[in-house]
Design a protein around this motif. Structure first.
Motif, mmCIF file in Angstrom:
data_model
loop_
_atom_site.group_PDB
_atom_site.id
_atom_site.type_symbol
_atom_site.label_atom_id
_atom_site.label_comp_id
_atom_site.label_asym_id
_atom_site.label_seq_id
_atom_site.Cartn_x
_atom_site.Cartn_y
_atom_site.Cartn_z
ATOM 1 N N THR A 155 44.730 2.807 -20.825
ATOM 2 C CA THR A 155 43.612 2.523 -21.458
ATOM 3 C C THR A 155 42.698 1.903 -20.443
ATOM 4 N N VAL A 156 41.349 1.669 -21.004
ATOM 5 C CA VAL A 156 40.453 0.975 -20.198
ATOM 6 C C VAL A 156 39.506 -0.006 -20.658
ATOM 7 N N LEU A 157 39.320 -1.103 -20.120
ATOM 8 C CA LEU A 157 38.350 -2.134 -20.898
ATOM 9 C C LEU A 157 37.012 -1.777 -20.073
ATOM 10 N N MET A 158 36.079 -2.571 -20.705
ATOM 11 C CA MET A 158 34.583 -2.297 -20.082
ATOM 12 C C MET A 158 34.342 -4.030 -19.660
ATOM 13 N N ASN A 159 34.372 -4.260 -18.551
ATOM 14 C CA ASN A 159 34.162 -5.545 -18.050
ATOM 15 C C ASN A 159 32.791 -5.792 -17.155
ATOM 16 N N PHE A 160 32.478 -6.763 -17.293
ATOM 17 C CA PHE A 160 31.073 -7.185 -16.405
ATOM 18 C C PHE A 160 31.143 -8.706 -16.219
ATOM 19 N N SER A 161 31.518 -9.378 -15.245
ATOM 20 C CA SER A 161 31.457 -10.759 -14.943
ATOM 21 C C SER A 161 30.290 -11.401 -14.833
ATOM 22 N N GLY A 162 30.058 -12.737 -14.916
ATOM 23 C CA GLY A 162 28.800 -13.467 -14.477
ATOM 24 C C GLY A 162 28.720 -13.427 -13.124
ATOM 25 N N LYS A 163 29.676 -13.204 -12.053
ATOM 26 C CA LYS A 163 29.680 -13.173 -10.896
ATOM 27 C C LYS A 163 29.050 -11.719 -10.460
ATOM 28 N N GLU A 164 29.184 -10.602 -10.929
ATOM 29 C CA GLU A 164 28.764 -9.333 -10.653
ATOM 30 C C GLU A 164 27.489 -9.457 -11.386
ATOM 31 N N LEU A 165 27.243 -10.044 -12.435
ATOM 32 C CA LEU A 165 25.614 -10.504 -12.805
ATOM 33 C C LEU A 165 24.703 -10.945 -11.421
ATOM 34 N N ILE A 166 25.329 -12.098 -11.070
ATOM 35 C CA ILE A 166 24.137 -13.029 -10.241
ATOM 36 C C ILE A 166 24.521 -12.509 -8.888
ATOM 37 N N GLN A 167 25.628 -11.754 -8.295
ATOM 38 C CA GLN A 167 25.455 -11.466 -6.845
ATOM 39 C C GLN A 167 26.036 -10.123 -6.519
ATOM 40 N N GLY A 168 25.509 -9.368 -5.995
ATOM 41 C CA GLY A 168 26.176 -8.144 -5.298
ATOM 42 C C GLY A 168 26.186 -7.975 -3.874
ATOM 43 N N GLU A 169 26.793 -7.122 -3.233
ATOM 44 C CA GLU A 169 27.082 -7.173 -1.927
ATOM 45 C C GLU A 169 26.873 -5.498 -1.446
ATOM 46 N N PRO A 170 25.719 -5.156 -1.550
ATOM 47 C CA PRO A 170 25.778 -3.685 -0.990
ATOM 48 C C PRO A 170 25.833 -3.691 0.548
ATOM 49 N N ASP A 171 26.309 -2.789 1.023
ATOM 50 C CA ASP A 171 26.545 -2.448 2.521
ATOM 51 C C ASP A 171 25.073 -2.611 2.891
ATOM 52 N N ALA A 172 24.680 -3.528 3.702
ATOM 53 C CA ALA A 172 23.160 -3.423 4.043
ATOM 54 C C ALA A 172 22.993 -2.798 5.368
ATOM 55 N N SER A 173 23.875 -2.328 6.051
ATOM 56 C CA SER A 173 23.563 -1.996 7.361
ATOM 57 C C SER A 173 22.527 -0.555 7.422
ATOM 58 N N SER A 174 22.278 0.000 6.462
ATOM 59 C CA SER A 174 21.406 1.343 6.529
ATOM 60 C C SER A 174 20.063 0.995 6.117
ATOM 61 N N PHE A 175 19.795 -0.249 5.566
ATOM 62 C CA PHE A 175 18.293 -0.602 5.296
ATOM 63 C C PHE A 175 17.818 -1.111 6.627
ATOM 64 N N PRO A 176 16.282 -0.964 6.496
ATOM 65 C CA PRO A 176 15.787 -1.636 7.546
ATOM 66 C C PRO A 176 15.678 -3.201 7.611
ATOM 67 N N SER A 177 15.970 -3.605 8.804
ATOM 68 C CA SER A 177 15.761 -5.146 8.470
ATOM 69 C C SER A 177 14.838 -5.865 9.736
ATOM 70 N N GLY A 178 14.402 -4.795 10.268
ATOM 71 C CA GLY A 178 13.477 -5.136 11.669
ATOM 72 C C GLY A 178 14.083 -6.142 12.511
ATOM 73 N N GLY A 179 15.362 -5.864 12.609
ATOM 74 C CA GLY A 179 16.281 -6.554 13.751
ATOM 75 C C GLY A 179 16.791 -7.930 13.439
ATOM 76 N N LEU A 180 16.509 -8.195 11.793
ATOM 77 C CA LEU A 180 17.237 -9.309 11.315
ATOM 78 C C LEU A 180 18.521 -9.203 11.332
ATOM 79 N N ARG A 181 19.169 -8.130 11.352
ATOM 80 C CA ARG A 181 20.566 -8.211 11.425
ATOM 81 C C ARG A 181 21.289 -7.053 12.217
ATOM 82 N N ALA A 182 22.233 -7.446 12.710
ATOM 83 C CA ALA A 182 22.794 -6.302 13.399
ATOM 84 C C ALA A 182 23.927 -5.607 12.598
ATOM 85 N N THR A 183 24.079 -4.326 12.987
ATOM 86 C CA THR A 183 24.807 -3.599 12.040
ATOM 87 C C THR A 183 26.098 -3.959 11.802
#
Ligand code: ADP
Ligand code: MG
Length: 696
Positions: free
Chosen positions: A92-120
């Motif tokens: 079976t499956v539960l539907m979960n969503f935690s406080g941590k998931e609410l306040i912080q996410g970590e998308p793989d940011a390498s493909s967004f423009p950063s103007g050199g702020l972040r190396a890939t």
């Protein structure tokens, strides 16, 4: 939507304050409100409870996924959907969503423009919940508005600096208000963005690679009819469009977006939507959501919504007016009241604004600069590239009187009223008759009219907020150590001197006229005609210092924005040039060859039976000359564009594009458009302006 349904469904897809109140325990609700209203830090227990309530609410409204909704430097919104599911061992499956998931996410940011702020290789980026902007549901996804920052805490998005600039303005404006004996709980900006857009038929859009790839037509000869009859502005709305507008209103209302006014705009197929103003960054979020919904809903009606600043030559392009004011606990600080000349607090804020706009005209100009908006600003349809302020009939004489010192200093004390007078406003209805001004006072707010229709409004508001914060700080410093009995006289002197020192930015005349350009040059006002001219403003040491002083952008963040903007200009124009080359080689030249070839056959066939055909013969020659010219120009464009791509330095590359690639694009367009005028209808490979702009 029927009227009773509107009240019932308004905000139904928004996790509103009422929803929070209903679903959270009293202490948690109270703490969350403190986070939202007072900016107190959020702890994980609160986040967990809020996340749970939000998830329950979202599930009840059909959501299966959640996403952190953010605004990378592309300016548009981004999202990555995660489902709530958490499978268990028993299948079976539960539907979960935690406080941590609410306040912080970590998308793989390498493909967004950063103007050199972040190396890939160190691509970490975090999305952080912005509790001031309520969560909403879009296509069965719970969307959580977030800021997007790098591993080292640098802003990678449009929202973070906006929020920081709001803090700066609030801090400094509160100090000003304190001098006037007021201690409001919150000071914030209000923004009402008027959004212009075009709607065309999907079948036409699909037939035009330029629209698909660049959002605008890169070719197209002048239509037989344009906007000269002036019958489209406020005209009756065609039924298809009306259906679109109705559905759009319904969808926006469900999201709690206060869509208010809709009408036809000046250009054929052009329209506008204005919502009721909201708190600054929320209004910017809602504008982005509105733009997204417009595109989606157009597709339900066989239409495509074009949000580019210049989809069509020969008719007006689209802008976005940024109506802006400052508010203290619900009281508009730009409300002049009955007697603005006696409303010292209003005059102080007005003076701060005038000084802010004059001092940072270059940054304001840059904040609305883009390859798309370069087609509008400076043309006779939008404000010129020169920043000036229109104060209108009611305020101009007051300001002029102040500058000329028509009020004797001694009399000032009796005249002044230090409070915000709760008086009815006489100039609210004093309609603004100057549509040519980039920055116009319209009764109790300023309207910044240079923004582009597809742009994220964060950039101009970051500059505006920070610039006004700086002037507020200047006022507070000016008033340091002033004895209470001298307060009014000295504050008045600040107002007078500020207007005097920044008088050059005030202009009530016709902003479209050539005389104004000359006059503005005499006054020393910057006239940054293109994005490329405006770009260096972000690298000026005093501007870098200005942003960092108010904690809005660090030097490296400012530089990253410069690089991103410069690169975006080059990339956009490279795509446009490539698209032109593609269309010419694959569509226009073959069409012209077909038509001239068929005509040549006709001429030859007629000659065989002894019939001379001088008209056809001449046309074959014209078409052949056109083919020759176009072939040469397209080759030149391709080579020049390739050479521009090789330039390393971002600004030098942009300059080369502006000075060499753009003129060739224009030349090529002229040649192709000339051929469109004489080519047979059945041969022409794309829909004409006549067809696209005038449909039923
Ligand atoms: P116009 O076309 O004459 O400029 P509209 O009514 O179309 O006027 O748009 C005015 C916009 O200004 C609306 O979005 C409105 O909500 C907004 N507005 C009104 N008062 C304020 C204010 N105090 N702060 C920010 N925006 C405001
Ligand atoms: Mg307006």
């Amino acid at each position: 939507m029927a009227q009773d349904k509107v009240t019932e469904e308004y905000g139904s897809l928004l996790f509103t304050d009422a929803d929070m109140q209903e679903r959270l325990s009293k202490p948690t609700y109270k703490k969350l409100k403190q986070v939202i209203n007072d900016g107190t830090p959020l702890n994980i227990e609160i986040a967990n409870e809020v996340a749970h309530a939000m998830k329950e609410w979202a599930l009840e409204h059909g959501a299966t996924h959640f996403t952190h909704w953010f605004q990378p430097l592309t300016g548009i919104t981004s999202e990555k959907h995660d489902s709530f599911i958490n499978p268990r061992e028993d299948g079976t499956v539960l539907m979960n969503f935690s406080g941590k998931e609410l306040i912080q996410g970590e998308p793989d940011a390498s493909s967004f423009p950063s103007g050199g702020l972040r190396a890939t290789f160190e691509a970490r980026g975090y999305t952080v919940w912005d509790p001031m902007s309520p969560a909403f549901i879009k296509d069965e996804v719970l969307c959580i508005p977030t800021a997007f920052i790098s591993y080292t805490g640098e802003a990678l998005d449009k929202k973070t600096p906006l929020l920081r600039s709001e803090v700066a303005l609030e801090t400094e404006a509160k100090k000003v208000l304190e001098l006037f004996g007021q201690t409001p709980h919150r000071v914030y900006t209000t923004i009402g963005p008027e959004q212009e857009y075009f709607l065309i038929k999907e079948e036409d859009y699909k037939a035009r690679p330029d629209l698909i790839l660049t959002g605008r037509t890169l070719f197209g000869c002048e239509p037989a009819k344009g906007q000269e009859l002036e019958e489209h502005y406020f005209g009756a709305i065609r039924p298809t469009v009306n259906e679109f507008m109705k559905e759009l209103d319904d969808e926006l209302w469900k999201l709690g977006i206060p869509a208010k006014t809709k009408h036809n705009e000046v250009a054929p197929a052009q329209h506008e939507l204005a919502p009721i103003f909201e708190r600054g960054s929320l209004a910017v979020d809602d504008n982005l959501l509105t733009m997204e919904k417009m595109k989606l809903i157009a597709s339900h009606h066989g239409l495509v919504c074009l949000q580019h600043e210049k989809p069509f030559d020969y008719v007006n392009g689209s802008g976005k007016h940024n109506n802006w004011s400052i508010c203290a606990d619900g009281k508009n600080l730009l409300e002049p009241g009955d007697k603005p000349e006696e409303n010292l607090q209003f005059l102080v804020f007005l003076a701060c604004l005038v000084a802010a706009v004059d001092t940072h005209a270059d940054l304001l100009r840059l904040s609305v600069a883009s390859a798309g908006n370069d087609h509008r600003l400076g043309a006779n349809e939008a404000p010129p590239a020169i920043i000036s302020i229109f104060l209108g009939d009611a305020l101009t004489p007051i300001v002029e009187g102040l500058i000329k010192k028509e009020h004797p200093e001694s009399g000032e004390r009796e005249l002044m009223d230090t409070g915000v007078p709760a008086l009815p406003n006489i100039i609210r209805d004093n309609t603004d008759r100057n549509r040519t001004s980039p920055f116009a006072f319209t009764g109790n707010k300023f309207e910044f009219r240079m923004c582009g229709s597809q742009q994220n409004l964060s950039d101009p508001n970051v500059v505006l907020n920070t610039a006004v914060a700086e002037q507020c700080a200047r006022f507070v410093k000016y008033m340091e150590g002033v004895a209470p009995e001298d307060f009014m006289a000295i504050a008045m002197r600040f107002v007078r001197h500020t207007f005097r020192d920044h008088q050059r930015v005030l202009f009530d005349g016709n902003g479209y006229s050539e005389e104004w350009e000359a006059e503005a040059a005499k006054r020393g006002l910057p006239n940054l005609k293109t994005t490329v001219d405006a770009l260096p403003a972000l690298e000026k040491p005093e501007n870098v210092e200005f942003f960092s002083e108010y904690g809005v952008l660090s030097a490296s963040e400012a530089h990253a924005r410069f690089v991103t903007k410069a690169e975006q200009y080059a990339k956009l124009l490279n795509i446009e040039a490539n698209t032109m080359v593609y269309m010419v080689n694959h569509m226009y030249l073959p069409a012209l060859m077909d038509y001239s070839g068929d005509l040549a056959t006709t001429v030859a066939t007629k000659a065989e039976i002894g019939v001379d055909s001088p008209a056809e013969r001449a046309l074959v020659q014209k078409l052949t000359d056109g083919i020759t010219a176009i072939s040469a120009t397209v080759a030149e464009l391709e080579a020049t564009n390739a050479a521009a791509r090789e330039v390393e330095d971002p600004l030098a590359k942009d300059e080369k594009i502006r000075d060499e690639v753009l003129p060739l694009m224009e030349k090529l367009r002229g040649e192709v458009d000339g051929m469109e005028k004489i080519c047979g209808h059945d041969y022409w490979p794309v829909p004409s302006y006549n067809k696209m702009l005038f449909y039923v």
